[in-house]
Design an enzyme around this catalytic site. Structure first.
Site, PDB file in Angstrom:
ATOM      1  N   CYS A   2       0.742  -1.202   0.149  1.00 42.94           N
ATOM      2  CA  CYS A   2       0.117  -0.087  -0.153  1.00 42.94           C
ATOM      3  C   CYS A   2       0.861   1.280  -0.031  1.00 42.94           C
ATOM      4  CB  CYS A   2      -0.867   0.106   1.025  1.00 42.94           C
ATOM      5  SG  CYS A   2      -1.630  -1.614   1.477  1.00 42.94           S
ATOM      6  N   ARG A  53      -5.020   1.755  -0.064  1.00 41.13           N
ATOM      7  CA  ARG A  53      -5.009   0.270   0.123  1.00 41.13           C
ATOM      8  C   ARG A  53      -5.039  -0.420  -1.307  1.00 41.13           C
ATOM      9  NH1 ARG A  53      -9.861  -3.476   2.693  1.00 41.13           N
ATOM     10  NH2 ARG A  53      -8.466  -5.331   3.182  1.00 41.13           N
ATOM     11  N   ILE A  56      -4.626  -7.143  -0.696  1.00 45.89           N
ATOM     12  CA  ILE A  56      -3.732  -8.590  -0.665  1.00 45.89           C
ATOM     13  C   ILE A  56      -4.165  -9.726   0.098  1.00 45.89           C
ATOM     14  CG2 ILE A  56      -1.575  -9.700  -1.206  1.00 45.89           C
ATOM     15  CD1 ILE A  56      -1.976  -7.481  -3.255  1.00 45.89           C
ATOM     16  N   GLY A  80       3.141  -3.346   2.712  1.00 50.13           N
ATOM     17  CA  GLY A  80       4.132  -4.521   2.888  1.00 50.13           C
ATOM     18  C   GLY A  80       3.257  -5.830   3.294  1.00 50.13           C
ATOM     19  N   GLU A  81       3.913  -6.870   3.658  1.00 48.67           N
ATOM     20  CA  GLU A  81       3.543  -8.296   4.055  1.00 48.67           C
ATOM     21  C   GLU A  81       4.128  -8.927   5.215  1.00 48.67           C
ATOM     22  OE1 GLU A  81       0.549  -8.731   2.719  1.00 48.67           O
ATOM     23  OE2 GLU A  81       0.721  -7.730   0.835  1.00 48.67           O
TER      24      GLU A  81
END
Length: 536
Positions: A2, A53, A56, A80-81
């Protein structure tokens, strides 16, 4: 992945955050998050967080940001993730004491992990991230960048406040933000093709270094700490066979690829046909019930400067049974996209690969894929560049010169005469630069994307800049990296120095920066299996 933005007004400042101010900064990054937007402004107007946003993981509205904990005393925006979020959530649930409002949001895991372990929670995260946390109880703002620097995070302290964002252009939406060139950063840029952290080419705007956090209190006091360094987690494998090392490498990489398949939206692979992306595609296809989606870029004809590798990409795509797509680029495509590429870079990245990365990202996004795995990092870990081999030979030769200090000084003084100035060939200038480094007891290798040496730069700088930088060398940007290396490396060999330096500078500030900027320009998330911190 994002776009995040925020501001904290210090207690001695009359500045108050407004919705229009924050929205303007947020929405200049709309390409980073086309699936929604949110803001939070504290009641007294001293703290504001904004978010764009790209959905994911956990596509529900409950996973929207900015997100708070149960009582609103902790707020987060996050780009990120966290790939191991389910594992961390299970541990938190077993401990008890946390109320969950989402089904499987990694953002909410960050909040409750911080509640449980404080800033040490970052050591549990396996992923890529730029995180901003507002602790309302302690009146502290935390800014955190992932270990390798996959995700960027910029900040500026001015006029009694700190602003931060995923992109520089968001900070420039603040009318009081200084607009001037950081001339020291420009000097370094001419050597490294990118600006080393904490510099940017904008005076007054900095980027957070990889593996680092900032803590800012409401009085404006800033504390910075490096929470991770690869050399703190490296163990020698001197008594382990090559076969076992190869097995361990493949096992860890297989895990890394598998973790980066976690998503609630379609995932694909960039496939150049090289060893790194081909390995990605092969490992990604393991255990898949449907073909892996692969994407390649080629050119409309054979160029001497860049031979086509499409035949290799096609072969690998066939071997793994991929659903393969290609795009052939023309010279006109560069001209058509140049203005967009420049805008999305924010600051110059002297790398022509930005163009194909932009177009392969667009190809994937136009094909309905939202996430792609990429191959960056493998060359730095496994000595994949021909220039590295050349640098190693030069380093060995320079190490064979047992020259007394008095002769070193004489040699350095004489190099300026031998070098030949503006009319000298590049080969002659480079040879003199190598000798200069050897005589100065410095390593030959100053990075895998080095352009101009200090002496070459002084041939075209203006008189004013020449005077300003009389005592400055690009080595100053490398000195702290070299110091960490000498303090921590269990084997301070030239090859290990090359890997450590490029992991510290070229990868986060050039290669990963181009991947982030060009993929997010088309709202695509790029994941980097070779740079999982446990694999590295």
């Amino acid at each position: 992945m994002c776009g995040i933005v925020g501001v904290l007004s210090f207690t001695n400042s009359a500045f108050r955050v407004s919705d229009p101010y924050l929205t303007r900064m947020r929405d200049v990054m709309s390409h980073r998050g086309p699936d929604g937007a949110g803001i939070f402004v504290s009641g007294e107007g001293r703290l504001g967080l904004g978010f764009r946003r790209l959905a994911i993981i956990d596509l529900s509205e409950r996973a929207m940001q900015p997100m708070s904990n149960e009582d609103g005393t902790l707020w987060v925006v996050f780009n990120g993730e966290i790939y191991n979020h389910a594992e961390i959530r299970a541990e938190l649930e077993s401990r008890g004491g946390h109320r969950w409002k989402t089904d499987h949001s990694d953002t909410e895991v960050i909040l409750h992990a911080f509640e449980e372990w404080g800033i040490d929670c970052v050591h549990k995260f396996r992923g890529m991230f730029a995180i901003a946390l507002w602790d309302a109880k302690r009146r502290q703002l935390w800014l955190i960048r992932d270990r390798i620097g996959v995700k960027p995070l910029y900040y500026s302290i001015h006029h009694g406040r700190i602003t931060f964002a995923s992109e520089i252009k968001a900070l420039l939406e603040d009318d009081e933000q200084e607009r001037a060139v950081n001339e020291e950063a420009l000097y370094y840029y001419l050597s490294f093709n990118a600006t080393p952290a904490p510099h940017t080419l904008f005076s007054g705007i900095q980027k957070l270094a990889p593996g680092t956090w900032l803590r800012i209190n409401e009085e404006g006091h800033v504390q910075e700490s490096r929470y991770w360094d690869v050399l703190d987690h490296t163990q020698p494998l001197t008594n382990v066979s090559e076969a076992e090392i190869a097995e361990r490498i493949l096992s860890e990489l297989r895990t890394s690829v598998k973790l980066r398949k976690i998503s609630d939206v379609p995932v694909g692979v960039f496939l150049s046909g090289g060893i790194d992306s081909s390995t990605n595609a092969a490992l990604f296809s393991e255990g898949e019930g449907q073909p892996v989606k692969t994407f390649s870029i080629g050119y409309d004809r054979e160029y001497e400067s860049y031979p086509s590798e499409l035949r290799y990409a096609r072969r690998i795509a066939h071997e793994v049974g991929a659903e393969h797509r290609e795009l052939l680029l023309r010279e006109s495509d560069l001209l058509d996209s140049l203005h967009r590429i420049i805008r999305h870079q924010d600051e110059p990245l002297a790398d022509p690969v930005c163009m194909p990365v932009y177009y392969v990202s667009k190809l994937a996004r136009d094909s309905g894929v939202i996430v792609c795995q990429v191959g960056e990092g493998s060359d730095e870990l496994f000595c994949g560049y021909p220039y590295w081999k050349h640098s190693l030979r030069l380093q060995r030769y320079s190490s064979l010169l047992p020259i007394p200090n008095a002769l070193r000084k004489l040699g350095l003084a004489g190099l300026n005469l031998v070098e030949g100035g503006r009319t000298a060939s590049y080969r002659r200038q480079f040879s003199c630069e190598v000798l200069r480094r050897a005589l100065s007891n410095r390593p030959v290798f100053w990075g895998g994307a080095e352009v101009f040496s200090d002496s070459q730069k002084r041939q075209f700088l203006s008189p004013r800049l020449l005077k300003k930088f009389t005592q400055l060398s690009s080595w100053e940007a490398l000195r702290p990296i070299r110091q960490r290396f000498e303090e921590k490396a269990w084997e301070p060999s030239p090859l290990n120095w090359m890997t450590y330096l490029d992991l510290s500078l070229r990868l986060p500030e050039l290669l990963l920066m181009r991947v982030d900027k060009m993929s997010m320009a088309v709202s695509l998330e790029a994941r980097v299996p070779f740079l999982d911190h446990k694999f590295v």
